[in-house]
Design a protein around this motif. Structure first.
Motif, PDB file in Angstrom:
ATOM      1  N   THR A  23      -0.252 -19.965  -2.524  1.00 24.26           N
ATOM      2  CA  THR A  23       0.980 -20.668  -2.890  1.00 24.26           C
ATOM      3  C   THR A  23       2.082 -20.162  -1.962  1.00 24.26           C
ATOM      4  O   THR A  23       1.946 -19.094  -1.341  1.00 24.26           O
ATOM      5  CB  THR A  23       1.371 -20.365  -4.350  1.00 24.26           C
ATOM      6  N   PRO A  24       3.166 -20.878  -1.842  1.00 24.40           N
ATOM      7  CA  PRO A  24       4.284 -20.369  -1.054  1.00 24.40           C
ATOM      8  C   PRO A  24       4.757 -18.996  -1.557  1.00 24.40           C
ATOM      9  O   PRO A  24       5.150 -18.147  -0.759  1.00 24.40           O
ATOM     10  CB  PRO A  24       5.370 -21.429  -1.236  1.00 24.40           C
ATOM     11  N   GLU A  25       4.679 -18.777  -2.863  1.00 26.66           N
ATOM     12  CA  GLU A  25       5.086 -17.492  -3.428  1.00 26.66           C
ATOM     13  C   GLU A  25       4.166 -16.365  -2.947  1.00 26.66           C
ATOM     14  O   GLU A  25       4.618 -15.260  -2.638  1.00 26.66           O
ATOM     15  CB  GLU A  25       5.100 -17.554  -4.967  1.00 26.66           C
ATOM     16  N   PHE A  31       4.416 -11.750   3.339  1.00 22.36           N
ATOM     17  CA  PHE A  31       5.432 -11.651   4.387  1.00 22.36           C
ATOM     18  C   PHE A  31       6.408 -10.511   4.094  1.00 22.36           C
ATOM     19  O   PHE A  31       6.725  -9.698   4.962  1.00 22.36           O
ATOM     20  CB  PHE A  31       6.180 -12.991   4.498  1.00 22.36           C
ATOM     21  N   GLU A  32       6.870 -10.428   2.856  1.00 17.50           N
ATOM     22  CA  GLU A  32       7.798  -9.360   2.468  1.00 17.50           C
ATOM     23  C   GLU A  32       7.133  -7.988   2.539  1.00 17.50           C
ATOM     24  O   GLU A  32       7.747  -7.013   2.972  1.00 17.50           O
ATOM     25  CB  GLU A  32       8.357  -9.618   1.067  1.00 17.50           C
ATOM     26  N   PHE A  33       5.867  -7.916   2.135  1.00 18.69           N
ATOM     27  CA  PHE A  33       5.137  -6.661   2.224  1.00 18.69           C
ATOM     28  C   PHE A  33       5.059  -6.184   3.675  1.00 18.69           C
ATOM     29  O   PHE A  33       5.284  -5.010   3.978  1.00 18.69           O
ATOM     30  CB  PHE A  33       3.720  -6.809   1.640  1.00 18.69           C
TER      31      PHE A  33
END
Length: 73
Positions: A23-25, A31-33
């Protein structure tokens, strides 16, 4: 069409498979990780990384064509 070169400059390496069902989430979480990981590495190795980057960006100089001045001069 050629893919863009990696920031590392490597043209070959490990191919990462991204699950097309994320999912985009989930994609954002990864990405944030990765950004957090990069920030942590930079915080710990900042000076060393800057020195390595500068060293890699310097162009090699060939001094073989420069005449040496005799030490008695």
């Amino acid at each position: 069409m050629k893919p863009d070169p990696q920031p590392s400059g490597l043209r070959r390496g490990v191919h990462f498979l991204i699950n097309p069902e994320w999912t985009p989430e989930q994609a954002l979480a990864v990405f944030e990780f990765l950004n957090d990981l990069a920030d942590s590495i930079w915080s710990h190795y900042c000076v060393n990384l800057q020195e390595l980057i500068q060293e890699q960006q310097r162009t090699p100089t060939d001094h073989s064509d420069i005449e040496t001045v005799p030490s008695s001069f």
